[in-house]
Write a protein that holds these residues in place. Structure first.
Motif, PDB file in Angstrom:
ATOM      1  N   ILE A  17       0.837  -1.202   0.000  1.00 15.76           N
ATOM      2  CA  ILE A  17       0.000   0.000   0.000  1.00 15.76           C
ATOM      3  C   ILE A  17       0.873   1.253   0.000  1.00 15.76           C
ATOM      4  N   ARG A  18       1.917   1.258   0.821  1.00 16.23           N
ATOM      5  CA  ARG A  18       2.825   2.416   0.860  1.00 16.23           C
ATOM      6  C   ARG A  18       3.468   2.643  -0.510  1.00 16.23           C
ATOM      7  N   SER A  19       3.872   1.576  -1.160  1.00 22.19           N
ATOM      8  CA  SER A  19       4.478   1.686  -2.488  1.00 22.19           C
ATOM      9  C   SER A  19       3.467   2.251  -3.487  1.00 22.19           C
ATOM     10  N   TYR A  20       2.232   1.776  -3.399  1.00 25.03           N
ATOM     11  CA  TYR A  20       1.170   2.264  -4.268  1.00 25.03           C
ATOM     12  C   TYR A  20       0.919   3.751  -4.019  1.00 25.03           C
ATOM     13  N   VAL A  21       0.855   4.139  -2.754  1.00 21.98           N
ATOM     14  CA  VAL A  21       0.628   5.543  -2.406  1.00 21.98           C
ATOM     15  C   VAL A  21       1.772   6.411  -2.932  1.00 21.98           C
ATOM     16  N   GLU A  22       2.997   5.947  -2.787  1.00 24.76           N
ATOM     17  CA  GLU A  22       4.146   6.700  -3.322  1.00 24.76           C
ATOM     18  C   GLU A  22       4.004   6.915  -4.826  1.00 24.76           C
ATOM     19  N   SER A  23       3.567   5.883  -5.540  1.00 25.13           N
ATOM     20  CA  SER A  23       3.390   6.029  -6.993  1.00 25.13           C
ATOM     21  C   SER A  23       2.269   7.018  -7.307  1.00 25.13           C
ATOM     22  N   LYS A  24       1.215   7.022  -6.489  1.00 25.20           N
ATOM     23  CA  LYS A  24       0.119   7.970  -6.692  1.00 25.20           C
ATOM     24  C   LYS A  24       0.568   9.407  -6.406  1.00 25.20           C
ATOM     25  N   LEU A  25       1.452   9.579  -5.431  1.00 25.20           N
ATOM     26  CA  LEU A  25       1.989  10.911  -5.156  1.00 25.20           C
ATOM     27  C   LEU A  25       2.788  11.411  -6.359  1.00 25.20           C
ATOM     28  N   ASP A  26       3.547  10.523  -6.977  1.00 23.15           N
ATOM     29  CA  ASP A  26       4.291  10.896  -8.188  1.00 23.15           C
ATOM     30  C   ASP A  26       3.326  11.253  -9.325  1.00 23.15           C
ATOM     31  N   GLU A  27       2.261  10.478  -9.464  1.00 24.72           N
ATOM     32  CA  GLU A  27       1.252  10.781 -10.491  1.00 24.72           C
ATOM     33  C   GLU A  27       0.586  12.126 -10.220  1.00 24.72           C
ATOM     34  N   LEU A  28       0.311  12.394  -8.955  1.00 24.48           N
ATOM     35  CA  LEU A  28      -0.303  13.663  -8.579  1.00 24.48           C
ATOM     36  C   LEU A  28       0.603  14.826  -8.985  1.00 24.48           C
ATOM     37  N   GLU A  29       1.881  14.716  -8.669  1.00 26.74           N
ATOM     38  CA  GLU A  29       2.812  15.781  -9.047  1.00 26.74           C
ATOM     39  C   GLU A  29       2.851  15.955 -10.568  1.00 26.74           C
ATOM     40  N   ALA A  30       2.919  14.852 -11.292  1.00 25.18           N
ATOM     41  CA  ALA A  30       2.951  14.918 -12.755  1.00 25.18           C
ATOM     42  C   ALA A  30       1.681  15.564 -13.312  1.00 25.18           C
ATOM     43  N   GLU A  31       0.534  15.243 -12.718  1.00 23.91           N
ATOM     44  CA  GLU A  31      -0.731  15.810 -13.191  1.00 23.91           C
ATOM     45  C   GLU A  31      -0.797  17.310 -12.912  1.00 23.91           C
ATOM     46  N   LEU A  32      -0.292  17.739 -11.766  1.00 21.46           N
ATOM     47  CA  LEU A  32      -0.252  19.177 -11.478  1.00 21.46           C
ATOM     48  C   LEU A  32       0.621  19.903 -12.505  1.00 21.46           C
ATOM     49  N   HIS A  33       1.739  19.283 -12.895  1.00 20.44           N
ATOM     50  CA  HIS A  33       2.586  19.850 -13.959  1.00 20.44           C
ATOM     51  C   HIS A  33       1.811  19.908 -15.270  1.00 20.44           C
ATOM     52  N   PHE A  34       1.175  18.786 -15.625  1.00 18.65           N
ATOM     53  CA  PHE A  34       0.438  18.695 -16.883  1.00 18.65           C
ATOM     54  C   PHE A  34      -0.650  19.771 -16.980  1.00 18.65           C
ATOM     55  N   LEU A  35      -1.325  20.016 -15.879  1.00 16.36           N
ATOM     56  CA  LEU A  35      -2.407  21.002 -15.862  1.00 16.36           C
ATOM     57  C   LEU A  35      -1.892  22.443 -15.797  1.00 16.36           C
ATOM     58  N   GLY A  36      -0.596  22.603 -15.650  1.00 20.45           N
ATOM     59  CA  GLY A  36      -0.025  23.942 -15.552  1.00 20.45           C
ATOM     60  C   GLY A  36      -0.235  24.582 -14.189  1.00 20.45           C
ATOM     61  N   LEU A  37      -0.464  23.746 -13.181  1.00 22.56           N
ATOM     62  CA  LEU A  37      -0.725  24.255 -11.836  1.00 22.56           C
ATOM     63  C   LEU A  37       0.514  24.236 -10.939  1.00 22.56           C
ATOM     64  N   TRP A  38       1.580  23.593 -11.392  1.00 23.04           N
ATOM     65  CA  TRP A  38       2.796  23.492 -10.581  1.00 23.04           C
ATOM     66  C   TRP A  38       3.497  24.840 -10.571  1.00 23.04           C
ATOM     67  N   GLU A  39       3.840  25.305  -9.399  1.00 22.66           N
ATOM     68  CA  GLU A  39       4.490  26.601  -9.253  1.00 22.66           C
ATOM     69  C   GLU A  39       5.986  26.425  -9.052  1.00 22.66           C
ATOM     70  N   THR A  40       6.758  27.301  -9.674  1.00 23.49           N
ATOM     71  CA  THR A  40       8.211  27.207  -9.562  1.00 23.49           C
ATOM     72  C   THR A  40       8.741  27.945  -8.334  1.00 23.49           C
ATOM     73  N   GLU A  41       7.978  28.888  -7.842  1.00 20.20           N
ATOM     74  CA  GLU A  41       8.408  29.662  -6.675  1.00 20.20           C
ATOM     75  C   GLU A  41       7.773  29.097  -5.400  1.00 20.20           C
ATOM     76  N   PRO A  42       8.522  29.086  -4.303  1.00 19.93           N
ATOM     77  CA  PRO A  42       7.927  28.655  -3.027  1.00 19.93           C
ATOM     78  C   PRO A  42       6.907  29.681  -2.539  1.00 19.93           C
ATOM     79  N   LEU A  43       5.985  29.228  -1.734  1.00 22.02           N
ATOM     80  CA  LEU A  43       4.997  30.139  -1.154  1.00 22.02           C
ATOM     81  C   LEU A  43       5.648  30.960  -0.045  1.00 22.02           C
ATOM     82  N   PRO A  44       5.123  32.158   0.200  1.00 25.37           N
ATOM     83  CA  PRO A  44       5.618  32.923   1.348  1.00 25.37           C
ATOM     84  C   PRO A  44       5.380  32.135   2.636  1.00 25.37           C
ATOM     85  N   GLU A  45       6.284  32.268   3.559  1.00 23.54           N
ATOM     86  CA  GLU A  45       6.217  31.540   4.834  1.00 23.54           C
ATOM     87  C   GLU A  45       4.863  31.726   5.525  1.00 23.54           C
ATOM     88  N   SER A  46       4.310  32.919   5.434  1.00 24.49           N
ATOM     89  CA  SER A  46       3.035  33.207   6.106  1.00 24.49           C
ATOM     90  C   SER A  46       1.903  32.323   5.591  1.00 24.49           C
TER      91      SER A  46
END
Length: 123
Positions: free
Chosen positions: A10-39
């Motif tokens: 299950i942990r391995s599956y979840v790790e793969s889903k986290l990678d898919e989630l990151e890839a999908e955020l990139h694909f949708l153009g939602l991934w941000e290159t700058e970190p958020l302000p600390e606040s």
């Protein structure tokens, strides 16, 4: 022992889903290159909804913390319910976000299943 193998799977599956989630955020153009302000990172509201968009929370809060949790062998939450929040946030364009919603649904289910195995194992 059987439960330990299930948890590892299950942990391995979840790790793969986290990678898919990151890839999908990139694909949708939602991934941000700058970190958020600390606040913005200190929100105590669910999903940081008072200070950031859901995709920002997924990228800057959820993904790093959940990856850290898995790598440290920490206890995963019993229920996350991220899908419900995402369905609400992306209700105006469900076709565009269909794959993202599927990934989040799969993550919610896998985490809940892992929690049940963990609880039955007495760990």
């Amino acid at each position: 022992m059987k439960d330990d193998r299930k948890l590892t799977k299950i942990r391995s599956y979840v790790e793969s889903k986290l990678d898919e989630l990151e890839a999908e955020l990139h694909f949708l153009g939602l991934w941000e290159t700058e970190p958020l302000p600390e606040s913005m990172l200190c929100s105590s509201a669910p999903f940081g909804c008072d200070v950031m968009a859901l995709h920002q929370w997924l990228q800057h809060i959820f993904l790093p913390r959940f990856r850290d949790l898995l790598q440290s062998g920490g206890m995963v939450p019993g229920k996350m319910n991220i899908t419900a929040m995402a369905e609400f946030d992306y209700r105006d364009d469900p076709d565009r976000y269909r794959r993202l919603l599927e990934i989040l649904r799969e993550l919610d289910r896998a985490v809940e299943a892992g929690s049940k195995v963990h609880q039955s194992n007495g760990s």
